[in-house]
Design an enzyme around this catalytic site. Structure first.
Site, short mmCIF file in Angstrom:
data_model
loop_
_atom_site.label_atom_id
_atom_site.label_comp_id
_atom_site.label_asym_id
_atom_site.label_seq_id
_atom_site.Cartn_x
_atom_site.Cartn_y
_atom_site.Cartn_z
N HIS A 13 -37.28 -23.41 71.44
CA HIS A 13 -37.31 -23.74 72.88
C HIS A 13 -37.11 -22.48 73.71
O HIS A 13 -35.98 -22.05 73.96
CB HIS A 13 -36.19 -24.76 73.16
CG HIS A 13 -36.22 -25.36 74.53
ND1 HIS A 13 -36.29 -26.73 74.74
CD2 HIS A 13 -36.18 -24.81 75.77
CE1 HIS A 13 -36.29 -26.98 76.04
NE2 HIS A 13 -36.21 -25.82 76.70
N HIS A 15 -39.08 -20.56 77.10
CA HIS A 15 -40.16 -20.54 78.10
C HIS A 15 -40.65 -19.12 78.29
O HIS A 15 -39.84 -18.22 78.57
CB HIS A 15 -39.65 -21.07 79.44
CG HIS A 15 -39.19 -22.50 79.40
ND1 HIS A 15 -39.99 -23.55 79.82
CD2 HIS A 15 -38.03 -23.06 78.99
CE1 HIS A 15 -39.33 -24.69 79.67
NE2 HIS A 15 -38.14 -24.42 79.17
N HIS A 193 -38.51 -32.42 77.87
CA HIS A 193 -37.17 -32.14 78.40
C HIS A 193 -36.56 -33.46 78.90
O HIS A 193 -37.19 -34.17 79.68
CB HIS A 193 -37.23 -31.18 79.58
CG HIS A 193 -37.46 -29.75 79.23
ND1 HIS A 193 -38.48 -29.32 78.44
CD2 HIS A 193 -36.76 -28.63 79.58
CE1 HIS A 193 -38.41 -28.00 78.32
NE2 HIS A 193 -37.38 -27.55 79.00
N GLU A 196 -30.81 -33.37 80.31
CA GLU A 196 -30.27 -32.08 80.73
C GLU A 196 -29.56 -32.29 82.07
O GLU A 196 -28.35 -32.37 82.12
CB GLU A 196 -31.39 -31.03 80.86
CG GLU A 196 -30.90 -29.65 81.29
CD GLU A 196 -32.03 -28.72 81.71
OE1 GLU A 196 -33.14 -29.19 82.03
OE2 GLU A 196 -31.78 -27.49 81.76
N ASP A 274 -33.85 -21.10 75.94
CA ASP A 274 -34.45 -21.64 77.16
C ASP A 274 -35.08 -20.53 78.01
O ASP A 274 -36.29 -20.29 77.89
CB ASP A 274 -33.38 -22.42 77.94
CG ASP A 274 -33.92 -23.57 78.77
OD1 ASP A 274 -35.10 -23.91 78.60
OD2 ASP A 274 -33.16 -24.14 79.57
N ASP A 275 -34.30 -19.91 78.87
CA ASP A 275 -34.78 -18.86 79.80
C ASP A 275 -33.75 -17.73 79.79
O ASP A 275 -33.01 -17.55 80.77
CB ASP A 275 -34.90 -19.44 81.22
CG ASP A 275 -35.70 -20.73 81.25
OD1 ASP A 275 -36.93 -20.68 81.11
OD2 ASP A 275 -35.08 -21.81 81.41
#
Ligand code: ADE
Ligand code: ZN
Length: 331
Positions: A13, A15, A193, A196, A274-275
């Site tokens: 996961h 991005h 997603h 969250e 994630d980021d």
């Protein structure tokens, strides 16, 4: 630099746009003469306040990614960093909609450039990558269906999955059933997603409406013991991003993060970032914090990496090759 850098890792996961180093985005903006107002703080890091602001800053920063070669260079930079952190296999979310460009031919050019970037990274660092184009939920179901069609048309090669991110509160998962059906029909692996920013009900609604094998985040399932039992029984894999969750304020501390009770309840949890530059993290830092908080060992992480390999959207020969490279040795 942490000792956890050396352990072989699988990340499911990540991005692409969210992994762009601030310097990379700043340099492109300067080349283009674009003034990215409000995107960076005084220290040069991404600056955001809450989830809505995070999405705004994210989209503004991504707006300078334009030419196919920008994407090739970004894929190379992101995979070089992942490889340096011990990642041997990674799945990268791509957001065709951030380019505000419906043109299949243009997307094919971009995809070709990103594929070249991934091949270059494999040759240079031995890291294997796959791409998962995602719809952006708050752009609505029609847009999601167009993105699913685009993904189905370009499936094969490194494109092996389809997913959805964005504003979780926008519409219902069932509104996106057609988009996921299009992707399923093309044989793509599916993830969405949920759980969250919204609670357990959002995970249940996603599982009821969409034929996914994985959930992005899903951590707020912990609020509902029946749902936790369902995740375990159905073998749904959670792509957990603890540092992201803490940065966005989902839980007050590492100790309060539900990854440990979810795992103890038999849910297949995996660890991703994630980021990462938005959340001031990377995978070795996540491992170090989790090891410190929950007394997890290299063997524990190896188990989660094996679960990630089992859930990866790749062919069986690649899966076997990843499993062969995973070790549970203490770094
Ligand atoms: N897009 C990029 N990161 C995201 C996140 N953590 N949640 C929802 N959408 C996203
Ligand atoms: Zn995400």
């Amino acid at each position: 630099m942490t000792v956890w850098r050396r352990q072989p890792k699988v990340e499911l996961h990540l991005h692409l746009e969210g992994a762009a180093p601030p310097d990379f985005i700043r340099a492109l903006a300067a080349e283009q003469g674009t003034d990215l107002v409000g995107v960076f703080d005084e220290a040069g890091a991404y600056a955001w306040t809450d989830f809505a602001d995070f999405l705004k800053v994210y989209e503004a920063a991504s707006s300078v990614l334009r030419a196919a070669d920008d994407y090739r260079r970004l894929v190379e930079a992101v995979l070089a960093k992942s490889a340096a952190d011990g990642v041997i296999y990674t799945e990268i979310f791509l957001a065709p909609d951030l380019r505000r460009d419906d043109d299949t031919a243009a997307w094919r050019d971009h995809l070709a450039a990103m594929t070249e970037g991934a091949r270059n990274a494999r040759a240079a660092h031995g890291i294997e990558a796959r791409f998962i184009p995602i719809a952006i939920r708050h752009l609505g179901p029609e847009r999601a269906e167009a993105t699913a069609r685009l993904t189905a048309e370009t499936a094969g090669g490194l494109v092996t999955g389809f997913g959805m991110a964005g504003e979780e509160g926008f519409g219902e998962p069932a509104d996106y059933a057609r988009a996921f059906a299009i992707a399923a029909e093309a044989g793509l692996g599916l993830t969405v997603h949920a759980g969250e920013l919204l609670g357990a009900e959002s995970v249940r609604a996603a599982l009821d409406a969409l034929p996914v094998s994985r959930i992005g985040h899903g951590v707020r399932a912990i609020e509902d013991p029946d749902l936790v039992r369902r995740l375990a029984a159905e073998g749904i894999v959670l792509e957990v991003n603890p540092g992201s969750n803490l940065a966005l304020g989902l839980f007050p501390s590492w100790r309060d993060h539900p990854i440990e009770p979810l795992r103890a309840a038999g849910v297949a949890v995996t660890i991703s970032t994630d980021d990462p530059p938005y959340f001031h993290t990377d995978l070795p830092r996540e491992y170090a914090a989790l090891a410190w908080t929950f007394d997890w060992t290299a063997a524990d992480f190896d188990g989660m990496n094996r679960a990630a390999a089992a859930a990866a959207f790749c062919d069986e020969a690649t899966r076997a090759a990843i499993l062969a490279r995973l070790t549970g040795e203490t770094p």
